[in-house]
Design a protein around this motif. Structure first.
Motif, PDB file in Angstrom:
ATOM      1  N   ILE A  28       0.833  -1.220   0.000  1.00  0.00           N
ATOM      2  CA  ILE A  28       0.000   0.000   0.000  1.00  0.00           C
ATOM      3  C   ILE A  28       0.861   1.261   0.000  1.00  0.00           C
ATOM      4  N   PRO A  29       1.904   1.403   0.856  1.00  0.00           N
ATOM      5  CA  PRO A  29       2.741   2.609   0.768  1.00  0.00           C
ATOM      6  C   PRO A  29       3.472   2.718  -0.564  1.00  0.00           C
ATOM      7  N   LEU A  30       3.880   1.578  -1.124  1.00  0.00           N
ATOM      8  CA  LEU A  30       4.555   1.618  -2.430  1.00  0.00           C
ATOM      9  C   LEU A  30       3.606   2.110  -3.516  1.00  0.00           C
ATOM     10  N   SER A  31       2.391   1.627  -3.490  1.00  0.00           N
ATOM     11  CA  SER A  31       1.409   2.057  -4.489  1.00  0.00           C
ATOM     12  C   SER A  31       1.082   3.525  -4.322  1.00  0.00           C
ATOM     13  N   LEU A  32       0.962   3.986  -3.086  1.00  0.00           N
ATOM     14  CA  LEU A  32       0.664   5.392  -2.818  1.00  0.00           C
ATOM     15  C   LEU A  32       1.824   6.273  -3.263  1.00  0.00           C
ATOM     16  N   GLY A  33       3.054   5.821  -3.030  1.00  0.00           N
ATOM     17  CA  GLY A  33       4.235   6.578  -3.468  1.00  0.00           C
ATOM     18  C   GLY A  33       4.306   6.674  -4.987  1.00  0.00           C
ATOM     19  N   ARG A  34       4.013   5.572  -5.675  1.00  0.00           N
ATOM     20  CA  ARG A  34       4.010   5.601  -7.146  1.00  0.00           C
ATOM     21  C   ARG A  34       2.946   6.568  -7.661  1.00  0.00           C
ATOM     22  N   LEU A  35       1.809   6.606  -7.016  1.00  0.00           N
ATOM     23  CA  LEU A  35       0.743   7.497  -7.437  1.00  0.00           C
ATOM     24  C   LEU A  35       1.152   8.958  -7.247  1.00  0.00           C
TER      25      LEU A  35
END
Length: 195
Positions: free
Chosen positions: A5-12
């Motif tokens: 989830i933090p990785l996906s949020l960072g990519r976004l």
């Protein structure tokens, strides 16, 4: 909280502004190309007198009659299908000729005569069974269609389960004499023996 989830949020957060910048840049480049478009000067424009202008027929010999022949060659003979390639029989199949019908009544095949397969494929001896030295009978039951094809083959009993797949694969390739009606619950036994 899962790690993705933090990785996906960072990519976004990082990817969305970059995508917006690339899109805006492409938009500006395309608008610049359109603004610099090559427009011919007014004196070089070509005018078409009429779109529906009639073209005069060509002078000279009659072109249509010289291209289309007046007589046509005869039609080629019809192509006959090659009947030798229509039916494929497996290499290990045995052709069994049923007994000729006796003159009892109408002369039709009796059920016992019709239940002799005209094509019988012997099952391959499974490698695993051969290595273990397994032998024995397998009883299989199936239905026969009005055309003589095998329907719904099923194992009734077997000495070893390793024989079942080979038996079903072989029985599906069998062919019986057509009797014009479905014959149900035909049983046969196949014996597996090591040489």
């Amino acid at each position: 909280m899962p790690a993705f989830i933090p990785l996906s949020l960072g990519r976004l957060i990082i990817g969305l502004p970059i995508a917006a910048c690339v899109t805006a840049g492409l938009f500006l480049v395309m608008s610049g190309i359109i603004a610099q478009g090559d427009v011919p000067p007014e004196g070089d424009l070509v005018t078409v007198p009429s779109i529906n202008a009639k073209v005069p027929p060509p002078e000279g010999p009659d072109l249509i009659n010289s291209i289309i022949p007046q007589e046509f060659p005869p039609a080629p003979p019809p192509i006959r299908p090659d009947r030798s390639k229509q039916r494929t029989v497996p290499d290990n199949a045995q052709r069994v000729r049923p007994k000729k019908p006796t003159r009892e009544g109408s002369g039709e095949l009796t059920i016992e005569q019709a239940l002799v397969p005209i094509i019988r494929v012997e099952p391959a001896y499974p490698q695993g069974c051969a290595q273990r030295g397994a032998e024995g009978p397998v009883t299989v039951e199936f239905d026969i269609s009005p055309q003589g094809a095998i329907l719904n083959p099923r194992i009734i009993s077997s000495v070893d389960r390793c024989f079942e797949r080979a038996t079903l694969q072989a029985v599906r390739k069998w062919k019986y004499s057509p009797v014009g009606r479905t014959t149900r619950n035909v049983r046969t036994t196949i014996n597996f023996r090591l040489n």
